[in-house]
Write a protein that holds these residues in place. Structure first.
Motif, PDB file in Angstrom:
ATOM      1  N   GLU A 168       0.875  -1.178   0.000  1.00 38.76           N
ATOM      2  CA  GLU A 168       0.000   0.000   0.000  1.00 38.76           C
ATOM      3  C   GLU A 168       0.913   1.229   0.000  1.00 38.76           C
ATOM      4  N   LYS A 169       1.057   1.767  -1.172  1.00 38.74           N
ATOM      5  CA  LYS A 169       2.034   2.829  -1.401  1.00 38.74           C
ATOM      6  C   LYS A 169       1.857   4.008  -0.448  1.00 38.74           C
ATOM      7  N   ASP A 170       0.599   4.358  -0.179  1.00 37.08           N
ATOM      8  CA  ASP A 170       0.337   5.546   0.632  1.00 37.08           C
ATOM      9  C   ASP A 170       0.703   5.366   2.097  1.00 37.08           C
ATOM     10  N   ARG A 171       1.015   4.142   2.508  1.00 36.62           N
ATOM     11  CA  ARG A 171       1.463   3.944   3.889  1.00 36.62           C
ATOM     12  C   ARG A 171       2.986   3.869   3.975  1.00 36.62           C
ATOM     13  N   CYS A 172       3.649   3.937   2.847  1.00 36.90           N
ATOM     14  CA  CYS A 172       5.104   3.772   2.834  1.00 36.90           C
ATOM     15  C   CYS A 172       5.783   5.100   3.144  1.00 36.90           C
ATOM     16  N   VAL A 173       6.741   5.053   4.091  1.00 37.92           N
ATOM     17  CA  VAL A 173       7.439   6.276   4.501  1.00 37.92           C
ATOM     18  C   VAL A 173       8.907   6.249   4.082  1.00 37.92           C
ATOM     19  N   ASP A 174       9.274   5.321   3.235  1.00 37.83           N
ATOM     20  CA  ASP A 174      10.636   5.271   2.723  1.00 37.83           C
ATOM     21  C   ASP A 174      11.665   5.063   3.842  1.00 37.83           C
ATOM     22  N   CYS A 175      11.322   4.226   4.827  1.00 36.21           N
ATOM     23  CA  CYS A 175      12.306   3.951   5.887  1.00 36.21           C
ATOM     24  C   CYS A 175      13.342   2.940   5.417  1.00 36.21           C
ATOM     25  N   TYR A 195      11.381   7.221  -3.940  1.00 33.45           N
ATOM     26  CA  TYR A 195      11.063   7.076  -2.509  1.00 33.45           C
ATOM     27  C   TYR A 195      10.020   6.000  -2.216  1.00 33.45           C
ATOM     28  N   LYS A 196       9.582   5.268  -3.214  1.00 31.99           N
ATOM     29  CA  LYS A 196       8.670   4.148  -2.957  1.00 31.99           C
ATOM     30  C   LYS A 196       9.370   2.861  -3.378  1.00 31.99           C
ATOM     31  N   CYS A 214       8.276  -4.190   7.957  1.00 31.91           N
ATOM     32  CA  CYS A 214       7.587  -2.916   7.690  1.00 31.91           C
ATOM     33  C   CYS A 214       6.989  -2.340   8.969  1.00 31.91           C
ATOM     34  N   THR A 216       4.917   0.257   9.222  1.00 34.60           N
ATOM     35  CA  THR A 216       3.668   1.013   9.045  1.00 34.60           C
ATOM     36  C   THR A 216       2.517   0.209   8.451  1.00 34.60           C
ATOM     37  N   ARG A 217       2.737  -1.063   8.145  1.00 31.32           N
ATOM     38  CA  ARG A 217       1.749  -1.913   7.451  1.00 31.32           C
ATOM     39  C   ARG A 217       1.535  -1.456   6.009  1.00 31.32           C
TER      40      ARG A 217
ATOM     41  N   TYR B  60      -2.483   1.048  15.432  1.00 30.62           N
ATOM     42  CA  TYR B  60      -2.086   2.379  14.963  1.00 30.62           C
ATOM     43  C   TYR B  60      -3.209   3.347  15.327  1.00 30.62           C
ATOM     44  N   PHE B  69       0.492   9.007   6.433  1.00 28.48           N
ATOM     45  CA  PHE B  69       1.890   8.564   6.371  1.00 28.48           C
ATOM     46  C   PHE B  69       2.579   9.169   5.160  1.00 28.48           C
ATOM     47  N   SER B  70       1.845   9.250   4.062  1.00 35.56           N
ATOM     48  CA  SER B  70       2.407   9.832   2.841  1.00 35.56           C
ATOM     49  C   SER B  70       1.315  10.658   2.180  1.00 35.56           C
ATOM     50  N   ARG B 228       8.782   1.841  14.695  1.00 37.35           N
ATOM     51  CA  ARG B 228       7.383   1.458  14.933  1.00 37.35           C
ATOM     52  C   ARG B 228       6.754   2.303  16.044  1.00 37.35           C
ATOM     53  N   GLN B 242       9.487  14.971   0.268  1.00 36.47           N
ATOM     54  CA  GLN B 242      10.006  14.252  -0.902  1.00 36.47           C
ATOM     55  C   GLN B 242       9.530  14.966  -2.158  1.00 36.47           C
ATOM     56  N   ARG B 256       5.704  15.566  -1.735  1.00 31.01           N
ATOM     57  CA  ARG B 256       4.987  14.801  -0.709  1.00 31.01           C
ATOM     58  C   ARG B 256       5.519  15.151   0.673  1.00 31.01           C
ATOM     59  N   VAL B 258       5.888  13.185   4.193  1.00 29.55           N
ATOM     60  CA  VAL B 258       5.906  11.790   4.611  1.00 29.55           C
ATOM     61  C   VAL B 258       6.339  11.702   6.070  1.00 29.55           C
ATOM     62  N   ALA B 259       5.662  10.854   6.819  1.00 30.08           N
ATOM     63  CA  ALA B 259       5.991  10.703   8.234  1.00 30.08           C
ATOM     64  C   ALA B 259       7.455  10.334   8.405  1.00 30.08           C
ATOM     65  N   VAL B 264      14.722   6.263  13.224  1.00 29.04           N
ATOM     66  CA  VAL B 264      15.169   5.622  11.984  1.00 29.04           C
ATOM     67  C   VAL B 264      16.382   6.347  11.400  1.00 29.04           C
TER      68      VAL B 264
END
Lengths: 320, 340
Positions: A168-175, A195-196, A214, A216-217, B60, B69-70, B228, B242, B256, B258-259, B264
């Protein structure tokens, strides 16, 4: 002493080194047992055996030191185990009805292990129900994930759990936890683009490291559970070898059908003069050719659309 | 005024509201957690009472609805900038008392901290909050000690009792709906927790000197820096930017927000290659003191709301509340009046 050793073996007792002495071989499908059944094993070992038990390499229990004449009493005592483990039996009170196909072993799977992609024990028990009692020499093992702790690549059928990662791209924070984990612990199938994360589906082995790491799920597991089915690995004397990939992203129903089809194939093609009626399936396939085997194995199998069938199949290993 | 409704009647209320509002609540995502066949409880759109998860704590928080988050802020081409559109409907968010207290912290940071943040504000203005009554604390909760166990500033309150829905309304729109679909009950007030299994005590004289304590050292090795705790925290609000240039035509792209997580790698990277707090223990110190010291210095109340999600989500079993309870000893250590 007059004993039909063929019947003894079929009944899951061993012909041992010591004249007059046998051993009871208790098959525990999936390697999981309710603890309240342990006193049954203890009682057989203490009343009829030598007071010891051996934990077998295939997750069974072997009770040595039993006199052949005590087999009927031992079979009576085994009944609660057979009932509770759901072993198919021809007549109650007569012990195991066959021992040719070996115990279906499994790692602890997703009941306990964080890496497990499915309930290995439940699937093992389902296969047990579908194929036993059977005399043919089949070895089947299940492992929860591509770590393959159960060493299923040394079996005729190795079943390796997989999950199809959902992103789910919108939950990805590029960690980048997934990218790092995949590179260091798995097959380096992930890369960062803008960044994805992009997943290389061809490389991906469905181990779930991305999901596990992950925070953030953004990565989750697929609702469907998938498997990699590997074929005809073996230990033994002439040509020990690892199983090769047969189908990636295969489902449970197809695996069951392929195993059952393989029994029919072996019955049709086994060397009638095979010593003890035992011939490793792989040697039969070596003789008939893979194409003949596949014709039987895939009959009436409806693979899911995502399944990838390997072709051609080549085995290597050591030749003595 | 309180109201009692059958779940069917409540579903009619939700259907009625649904015309104007997108309704969000903690809900179960079956098999959606880290490990196989483990559910994840997190925020998502709901249409019925049955979908609202009231038995289990959400992994969460609601935060991601106001601070995704993004989030794409705007699109750009060579000469133009176009703001990203915002959700058309207004929003109703069901949340527990600790989280409603967290809203105050988010507002403090994004609305009352200099100029209001445009992107936060345009979402925030759309929201009505429905308090979920909280009859009992979960194992890791410490809301009572953080003073967040009770809330009155809700638009409506909601609680399931014996298969019936109990509601209280403060917003006139809710009052009208509940009068239509429910029956009035005297004296309904949403439950709140009065004691928690986990207790915390933060030293009154906590000061930055505690940074010199050795209490942080064990986290150099124990913490894996996964973030987390930050992503699950309802009050962690840090973000990074970003800029994306589309691969087909790099003259167009988007920006964007992003959190970001102070645990991290990369959080402290600065131009010129500098990077700070490389040790995970140092990051832990920074996070803890931000939650229970820095924010309070600036705003007069604690940032941490005691929801305990950071404890629940940590794969290394590091407990934030346990750290808080070590602070007294850590202060003794740096004051020199401890056992050392």
């Amino acid at each position: 002493m007059d004993i039909n050793v063929k019947q003894v073996r079929k009944n899951a007792f061993r012909v041992t080194k010591t004249r007059g002495i046998t051993a009871s071989r208790i098959r525990i499908p999936g390697g999981h047992l309710d603890a309240d059944l342990l006193p049954v094993i203890q009682r057989i070992a203490q009343e009829y055996g030598d007071g010891s038990i051996h934990l077998t390499v295939r997750q069974g229990v072997e009770i040595p030191g039993i006199r052949y004449e005590d087999m009927p009493q031992v079979n009576q005592l085994l009944q609660p185990l057979i009932d509770r483990m759901g072993i198919n039996q021809e007549e109650p009170g007569t012990g195991y009805s066959s021992a040719g196909t070996r115990n279906i072993s499994a790692c602890i799977g997703n009941r306990v292990c964080p890496y497990g992609c499915y309930d290995t024990t439940a699937f093992a028990q389902r296969i047990e129900k579908a194929i036993f009692p059977h005399d043919l020499h089949f070895k089947i093992a299940l492992t929860g994930c591509p770590n393959d702790c159960a060493k299923v690549r040394l079996h005729d059928f190795g079943i390796i759990g997989m999950t199809l990662p959902q992103y789910e791209k919108d939950r990805c924070v590029d960690c980048r936890a997934c990218v790092k984990a995949c590179a260091k612990k798995s097959v380096d199938a992930l890369r960062t683009v803008n960044y994805k994360v992009e997943r290389n589906h061809e490389k991906c082995i469905g181990c779930g490291e991305c999901v596990i790491n992950c925070p953030t799920r953004a990565w989750t597991r697929s609702q469907e559970q998938y498997y990699r089915l590997v074929l005809f690995g073996r230990t033994g004397k002439r040509n020990p070898r690892l199983a090769v990939d047969f189908i990636k992203w295969v489902d449970e129903e197809s695996i069951l059908k392929i195993i059952k089809n393989t029994y029919a194939y072996v019955q049709a093609h086994i060397d009638p003069n095979a010593p003890g009626g035992k011939e490793h399936i792989g040697y039969i396939v070596d003789r008939t050719g893979v194409q003949e085997y596949l014709k039987w194995a895939l009959q009436d199998v409806n693979l899911p659309d995502c399944a990838e069938v390997s072709s051609p199949l080549y085995w290597s290993g050591l030749h003595y | 005024m309180g109201y009692r409704l059958s779940t069917d009647a409540m579903n009619q209320v939700l259907a009625e509201l649904g015309k104007q509002y997108a309704i969000y609540a903690p809900k179960c995502y079956p098999g959606g957690n880290t490990f196989s066949e483990v559910d994840c409880i997190r925020y998502g759109e709901v249409h019925t009472v049955e979908e609202i998860e009231t038995e289990r704590k959400s992994d969460y928080s609601f935060k991601e609805l106001l601070l995704p988050f993004s989030e794409t802020l705007f699109f750009f081409t060579e000469n133009t900038i176009q703001e990203a559109s915002v959700i058309e409907k207004d929003m109703v968010i069901f949340l527990r008392s600790c989280d409603l207290h967290a809203v105050r912290r988010l507002d403090e940071i994004y609305l009352r901290n200099g100029l209001p943040d445009f992107y936060y504000q345009r979402l925030r203005e759309k929201v009505q909050f429905v308090l979920i009554g909280c009859p009992a604390a979960f194992d890791s909760c410490f809301c009572v000690d953080m003073g967040t166990n009770r809330s009155d500033n809700y638009d409506a309150a909601f609680e399931l009792r014996g298969g019936q829905v109990y509601m209280a309304a403060r917003h006139p729109q809710w009052e009208a709906l509940l009068r239509q679909y429910g029956e009035p009950v005297e004296g309904f007030a949403p439950s709140y927790v009065t004691e928690t299994p986990t207790r915390v005590s933060i030293p009154a004289d906590l000061s930055p000197a505690v940074a010199k304590s050795t209490v942080w050292d064990e986290y150099d090795k124990r913490c894996i820096g996964c973030g987390r705790c930050n992503y699950a925290c309802p009050t962690c609000t840090c973000f990074t930017m970003q800029d994306i240039y589309y691969t087909d035509n790099a003259k167009a792209g988007e920006r964007r927000r992003v959190a970001a997580s102070c645990m991290v790698d990369g959080f402290t990277d600065v131009a010129g290659g500098g990077s700070y707090r490389k040790k995970h223990g140092e990051r832990m110190r920074f996070k803890v003191l931000h939650k229970v010291y820095d924010f309070k210095q600036r705003n007069g109340y604690q940032m941490c709301v005691g929801c305990g999600r950071c404890d629940d989500v940590c794969p290394e079993y590091i407990s934030f509340s346990a750290i808080l309870n070590k602070l007294e000893e850590a202060m003794q250590e740096v004051r020199g009046d401890g056992q050392q």
